[in-house]
Design an enzyme around this catalytic site. Structure first.
Site, PDB file in Angstrom:
ATOM      1  N   ARG A  19       0.372 -15.338  26.886  1.00  0.00           N
ATOM      2  CA  ARG A  19       1.269 -15.382  28.041  1.00  0.00           C
ATOM      3  C   ARG A  19       0.988 -14.292  29.081  1.00  0.00           C
ATOM      4  NH1 ARG A  19       6.905 -13.462  25.044  1.00  0.00           N
ATOM      5  NH2 ARG A  19       6.188 -11.391  24.438  1.00  0.00           N
ATOM      6  N   GLU A  24      -8.102 -11.574  16.332  1.00  0.00           N
ATOM      7  CA  GLU A  24      -8.991 -11.535  15.171  1.00  0.00           C
ATOM      8  C   GLU A  24      -9.222 -12.940  14.613  1.00  0.00           C
ATOM      9  OE1 GLU A  24      -8.180  -7.027  13.503  1.00  0.00           O
ATOM     10  OE2 GLU A  24      -7.151  -8.666  12.508  1.00  0.00           O
ATOM     11  N   CYS A  26      -5.057  -7.466   5.825  1.00  0.00           N
ATOM     12  CA  CYS A  26      -6.352  -6.804   6.098  1.00  0.00           C
ATOM     13  C   CYS A  26      -7.500  -7.292   5.218  1.00  0.00           C
ATOM     14  CB  CYS A  26      -6.228  -5.295   5.892  1.00  0.00           C
ATOM     15  SG  CYS A  26      -4.674  -4.590   6.422  1.00  0.00           S
ATOM     16  N   ARG A  51      -2.874  -6.169  24.774  1.00  0.00           N
ATOM     17  CA  ARG A  51      -2.074  -5.276  25.623  1.00  0.00           C
ATOM     18  C   ARG A  51      -1.944  -3.909  24.962  1.00  0.00           C
ATOM     19  NH1 ARG A  51       3.444  -4.533  25.935  1.00  0.00           N
ATOM     20  NH2 ARG A  51       3.955  -6.297  24.578  1.00  0.00           N
ATOM     21  N   TYR A  55      -3.445  -8.227  17.916  1.00  0.00           N
ATOM     22  CA  TYR A  55      -4.481  -8.061  16.899  1.00  0.00           C
ATOM     23  C   TYR A  55      -4.736  -9.381  16.154  1.00  0.00           C
ATOM     24  CZ  TYR A  55      -3.872  -2.882  16.187  1.00  0.00           C
ATOM     25  OH  TYR A  55      -3.811  -1.530  16.291  1.00  0.00           O
ATOM     26  N   SER A  83       0.821  -1.218   0.000  1.00  0.00           N
ATOM     27  CA  SER A  83       0.000   0.000   0.000  1.00  0.00           C
ATOM     28  C   SER A  83       0.851   1.262   0.000  1.00  0.00           C
ATOM     29  CB  SER A  83      -0.900   0.024   1.235  1.00  0.00           C
ATOM     30  OG  SER A  83      -1.574  -1.183   1.368  1.00  0.00           O
ATOM     31  N   GLY A  84       1.866   1.324   0.852  1.00  0.00           N
ATOM     32  CA  GLY A  84       2.681   2.537   0.980  1.00  0.00           C
ATOM     33  C   GLY A  84       3.520   2.791  -0.261  1.00  0.00           C
ATOM     34  N   TYR A 101      -4.133  -3.092  -8.735  1.00  0.00           N
ATOM     35  CA  TYR A 101      -2.876  -2.439  -8.328  1.00  0.00           C
ATOM     36  C   TYR A 101      -1.902  -2.333  -9.492  1.00  0.00           C
ATOM     37  CZ  TYR A 101      -3.353  -1.569  -3.364  1.00  0.00           C
ATOM     38  OH  TYR A 101      -3.719  -1.023  -2.159  1.00  0.00           O
ATOM     39  N   HIS A 117     -31.366   8.267  16.516  1.00  0.00           N
ATOM     40  CA  HIS A 117     -32.122   7.268  17.256  1.00  0.00           C
ATOM     41  C   HIS A 117     -32.925   6.363  16.344  1.00  0.00           C
ATOM     42  CE1 HIS A 117     -34.070   5.716  20.825  1.00  0.00           C
ATOM     43  NE2 HIS A 117     -35.237   5.866  20.231  1.00  0.00           N
ATOM     44  N   THR A 121       1.155  -6.947   1.940  1.00  0.00           N
ATOM     45  CA  THR A 121       0.533  -7.671   3.056  1.00  0.00           C
ATOM     46  C   THR A 121      -0.951  -7.351   3.162  1.00  0.00           C
ATOM     47  OG1 THR A 121       2.588  -7.743   4.300  1.00  0.00           O
ATOM     48  CG2 THR A 121       0.568  -7.972   5.569  1.00  0.00           C
ATOM     49  N   CYS A 122      -1.293  -6.080   3.121  1.00  0.00           N
ATOM     50  CA  CYS A 122      -2.690  -5.683   3.354  1.00  0.00           C
ATOM     51  C   CYS A 122      -3.636  -6.372   2.375  1.00  0.00           C
ATOM     52  CB  CYS A 122      -2.817  -4.167   3.252  1.00  0.00           C
ATOM     53  SG  CYS A 122      -4.522  -3.628   3.289  1.00  0.00           S
ATOM     54  N   LYS A 144      -8.351 -11.126   5.489  1.00  0.00           N
ATOM     55  CA  LYS A 144      -8.793 -11.278   6.894  1.00  0.00           C
ATOM     56  C   LYS A 144     -10.223 -10.763   7.071  1.00  0.00           C
ATOM     57  CE  LYS A 144      -8.680  -8.084   9.466  1.00  0.00           C
ATOM     58  NZ  LYS A 144      -7.587  -7.465  10.148  1.00  0.00           N
ATOM     59  N   GLU A 150     -25.593   6.418  19.426  1.00  0.00           N
ATOM     60  CA  GLU A 150     -26.199   7.593  20.064  1.00  0.00           C
ATOM     61  C   GLU A 150     -25.745   7.724  21.521  1.00  0.00           C
ATOM     62  OE1 GLU A 150     -30.531   7.564  20.943  1.00  0.00           O
ATOM     63  OE2 GLU A 150     -30.506   5.514  20.206  1.00  0.00           O
TER      64      GLU A 150
HETATM   65  P1  NDP Z   1       1.387  -7.948  18.159  1.00  0.00           P
HETATM   66  O1  NDP Z   1       2.750  -7.443  18.428  1.00  0.00           O
HETATM   67  O2  NDP Z   1       0.218  -7.058  18.244  1.00  0.00           O
HETATM   68  O3  NDP Z   1       1.090  -9.192  19.109  1.00  0.00           O
HETATM   69  C1  NDP Z   1       1.991 -10.246  19.271  1.00  0.00           C
HETATM   70  C2  NDP Z   1       1.462 -11.128  20.385  1.00  0.00           C
HETATM   71  O4  NDP Z   1       2.265 -12.287  20.512  1.00  0.00           O
HETATM   72  C3  NDP Z   1       1.481 -10.432  21.734  1.00  0.00           C
HETATM   73  O5  NDP Z   1       0.327 -10.833  22.428  1.00  0.00           O
HETATM   74  C4  NDP Z   1       2.755 -10.951  22.358  1.00  0.00           C
HETATM   75  O6  NDP Z   1       2.706 -11.004  23.757  1.00  0.00           O
HETATM   76  C5  NDP Z   1       2.788 -12.374  21.842  1.00  0.00           C
HETATM   77  N1  NDP Z   1       4.140 -12.902  21.744  1.00  0.00           N
HETATM   78  C6  NDP Z   1       5.224 -12.320  21.195  1.00  0.00           C
HETATM   79  N2  NDP Z   1       6.301 -13.142  21.278  1.00  0.00           N
HETATM   80  C7  NDP Z   1       5.881 -14.261  21.884  1.00  0.00           C
HETATM   81  C8  NDP Z   1       6.517 -15.471  22.268  1.00  0.00           C
HETATM   82  N3  NDP Z   1       7.802 -15.681  22.034  1.00  0.00           N
HETATM   83  N4  NDP Z   1       5.779 -16.414  22.885  1.00  0.00           N
HETATM   84  C9  NDP Z   1       4.461 -16.192  23.134  1.00  0.00           C
HETATM   85  N5  NDP Z   1       3.801 -15.088  22.816  1.00  0.00           N
HETATM   86  C10 NDP Z   1       4.497 -14.127  22.191  1.00  0.00           C
HETATM   87  O7  NDP Z   1       1.515  -8.634  16.737  1.00  0.00           O
HETATM   88  P2  NDP Z   1       0.468  -9.176  15.707  1.00  0.00           P
HETATM   89  O8  NDP Z   1       1.234 -10.214  14.987  1.00  0.00           O
HETATM   90  O9  NDP Z   1      -0.822  -9.558  16.334  1.00  0.00           O
HETATM   91  O10 NDP Z   1       0.200  -7.909  14.780  1.00  0.00           O
HETATM   92  C11 NDP Z   1       1.276  -7.195  14.209  1.00  0.00           C
HETATM   93  C12 NDP Z   1       0.849  -5.797  13.846  1.00  0.00           C
HETATM   94  O11 NDP Z   1       0.037  -5.839  12.704  1.00  0.00           O
HETATM   95  C13 NDP Z   1       0.012  -5.095  14.881  1.00  0.00           C
HETATM   96  O12 NDP Z   1       0.783  -4.467  15.863  1.00  0.00           O
HETATM   97  C14 NDP Z   1      -0.765  -4.114  14.073  1.00  0.00           C
HETATM   98  O13 NDP Z   1      -0.038  -2.935  13.952  1.00  0.00           O
HETATM   99  C15 NDP Z   1      -0.901  -4.795  12.734  1.00  0.00           C
HETATM  100  N6  NDP Z   1      -2.255  -5.342  12.558  1.00  0.00           N
HETATM  101  C16 NDP Z   1      -3.327  -4.502  12.547  1.00  0.00           C
HETATM  102  C17 NDP Z   1      -4.601  -4.980  12.395  1.00  0.00           C
HETATM  103  C18 NDP Z   1      -5.747  -4.041  12.407  1.00  0.00           C
HETATM  104  O14 NDP Z   1      -5.560  -2.851  12.273  1.00  0.00           O
HETATM  105  N7  NDP Z   1      -6.984  -4.508  12.616  1.00  0.00           N
HETATM  106  C19 NDP Z   1      -4.868  -6.409  12.208  1.00  0.00           C
HETATM  107  C20 NDP Z   1      -3.674  -7.219  12.247  1.00  0.00           C
HETATM  108  C21 NDP Z   1      -2.441  -6.683  12.414  1.00  0.00           C
HETATM  109  P3  NDP Z   1       3.036  -9.722  24.695  1.00  0.00           P
HETATM  110  O15 NDP Z   1       1.808  -8.863  24.672  1.00  0.00           O
HETATM  111  O16 NDP Z   1       3.288 -10.335  26.029  1.00  0.00           O
HETATM  112  O17 NDP Z   1       4.240  -9.071  24.105  1.00  0.00           O
END
Ligand code: NDP
Length: 451
Positions: free
Chosen positions: A200, A183, A49, A206, A179, A15-16, A100, A434, A43-44, A52, A439
């Site tokens: 974990r 999802e 995206c 988070r 995410y 995209s970018g 594209y 409404h 990727t998107c 998905k 609302e």
């Molecule tokens: P994230 O970084 O959001 O999440 C990774 C998850 O995996 C966290 O819960 C992390 O835990 C856990 N984790 C990381 N390493 C380990 C490990 N060694 N063992 C066990 N658990 C682990 O990454 P995602 O892959 O979900 O998404 C990547 C990015 O893609 C997002 O940050 C977002 O920017 C983008 N995205 C956006 C979407 C949207 O806009 N709807 C949809 C999908 C992706 P902990 O929290 O403890 O670090």
């Protein structure tokens, strides 16, 4: 006449990169080339995206059929046919990739369907061995999912593999709480796959508002996802009929598939960046200044490869700001402040601004949680949530968190007001639409807390 083959060489057709290439050629009359080693759309469009979201739609029909019956329609159960969906999905992705490619070709950009790497500050080398010189190089190579450092981790799949699964598994274990993990937990559960999720940490998603993530976790469990927080995988091995997984909670179970949704890393390996003296960060991300410029003045980078805010619309904005700065003589910093975003969990979340826990000034919290009209009538128990974080001093709305069907659509609009600096009183002055869920955003009179 320029001494270079191109004014701009873009590496990466997501995209970018595509947006930057098109705008530089179309609006700034630059001579532009773009290279992509995989499929245009990135990727998107190809493995993120778009497919998905189509899977999110597909996974929602089971509930809709049940709701239809509750609303008086005489409909049967029906079955989901993965192969039929997958073939339509594949056609749709081919169509989008074609769109594209045509956009690039029609804007006069030279397209190279092969890998390109950086040779030096002004040279790019293509996989076929040819080199091209460019006054500016823009790297927009994105990122890729990673598995944790665990023996036999290659037995598990990552998000890229989901769309090509030959058949839907009967059972799946999803590792992670971000995410992608959340999802796809909703998607697989909705498609009838017995879905288990290990995260974990203490609570999924988070970094987002605690009350919102709490409600999503609760609803995911009610919908049937077997979610275990404070639990991680410690061992995996091949087993009869699947993958045997030992977990920190003392269990040992066999799953058909294990999906690692444990984060993504920037695509910078083997790109020649170290040799060109481009500074990289700890995760391998390209370090850039506020104008997306690297320490090598002719090389810029945008999107996930810079690991700033990893979202498609942000990469597009960064690409446009780059063109504005470099080709239109109008130095422009991409604005990373107050970005609205949606997480397509089930229930969906739309969010902008700070979480309640992140407030650094006295705030008022306005929040309400209720059964939406549609769900209540259908006899479902799910609740939605609307929440505003308001500055006590300026009265500005600092954060808005919505957990509800179509929360992504709602937050796009609320985001405009909040980006403009709307106060709680501005929200209050707006007449309610409404009967809707949204609302409630303009009818919350009393704060639930002041902190
Ligand atoms: P994230 O970084 O959001 O999440 C990774 C998850 O995996 C966290 O819960 C992390 O835990 C856990 N984790 C990381 N390493 C380990 C490990 N060694 N063992 C066990 N658990 C682990 O990454 P995602 O892959 O979900 O998404 C990547 C990015 O893609 C997002 O940050 C977002 O920017 C983008 N995205 C956006 C979407 C949207 O806009 N709807 C949809 C999908 C992706 P902990 O929290 O403890 O670090």
């Amino acid at each position: 006449m320029s001494d270079f083959d191109y004014d701009l060489f873009v590496i990466g057709g997501g995209s970018g990169g595509v947006r930057a290439a098109r705008v530089a050629a179309g609006e700034a009359d630059a001579k532009v080339a773009i290279a992509e080693e995989s499929r245009f759309g990135g990727t998107c469009v190809i493995r993120g995206c778009v497919p998905k979201k189509l899977m999110v739609f597909a996974s929602g029909y089971g509930e809709m059929i049940a709701d239809a019956r509750a609303f008086g329609w005489d409909v049967g159960e029906g079955d989901f046919d993965w192969k039929s969906f997958q073939s339509k999905l594949s056609d749709e992705l081919d169509r989008l990739e074609g769109v594209y490619q045509r956009l690039i070709d029609n804007s006069g950009v030279d397209r190279f369907d092969q890998r390109a790497i950086v040779k030096d500050a002004h040279t790019v080398e293509l996989a076929d061995g040819t080199t091209k010189s460019a006054k500016h190089i823009l790297i927009a190579t994105g990122g890729h999912p990673v598995r944790p450092d665990l023996e036999n981790a290659n037995l598990g799949i990552v998000s890229d593999d989901i769309f090509d699964l030959p058949k839907l598994p009967k059972t799946i274990l999803i590792i992670g709480g971000g995410y992608i993990a959340c999802e796809f937990a909703g998607v697989f559960n909705g498609l009838g796959v017995e879905t288990t999720q290990y995260y974990r940490g203490a609570q999924i998603l988070r970094g987002f508002d605690e009350e919102a993530r709490g409600l999503i976790a609760e609803e995911m469990k009610t919908n049937g996802v077997d979610l275990h927080c404070g639990t991680d995988i410690i061992e995996m091995s091949e087993a009869e009929g699947g993958i045997r997984v030992k977990a920190t909670n003392g269990t040992e179970r066999v799953f058909d598939k294990v999906l690692f949704a444990t984060g993504r890393v920037p695509n910078t390996k083997g790109m020649g960046l170290e040799d060109a003296d481009v500074n990289l960060g700890r995760k391998g991300e390209i370090q850039v200044d506020e104008y997306s410029q690297t320490n090598v003045p002719s090389i810029y980078a945008i999107g996930d490869v810079t690991d700033r805010v990893n979202l498609t619309p942000v990469a597009i904005r960064e690409g446009m700001a780059f063109v504005e700065t470099v080709f239109k003589g109008n130095p422009t910093k991409p604005d990373h402040d107050l970005i609205p975003t949606a997480i397509f969990t089930q229930p969906e979340m739309g969010t902008i601004g700070i979480a309640e826990e992140d407030a650094e000034e006295p705030i008022e919290v306005y929040a309400t949680s209720f059964k939406a009209m549609h769900s209540a009538f259908a006899g479902r128990t799910d609740r939605v949530m609307m929440k505003l974080i308001v500055s006590q001093e300026s009265r500005k709305v600092l954060g808005c968190h919505i957990v509800a069907p179509n929360a992504g659509e709602m937050i796009q609009l609320a985001g405009i007001a909040i980006k403009m600096g709307a106060t709680k009183e501005d929200f209050d002055r707006t007449v309610a639409v409404h009967p809707t869920m949204a609302e409630e955003l303009v009818t919350m009179r009393e704060p639930v807390r002041r902190t």
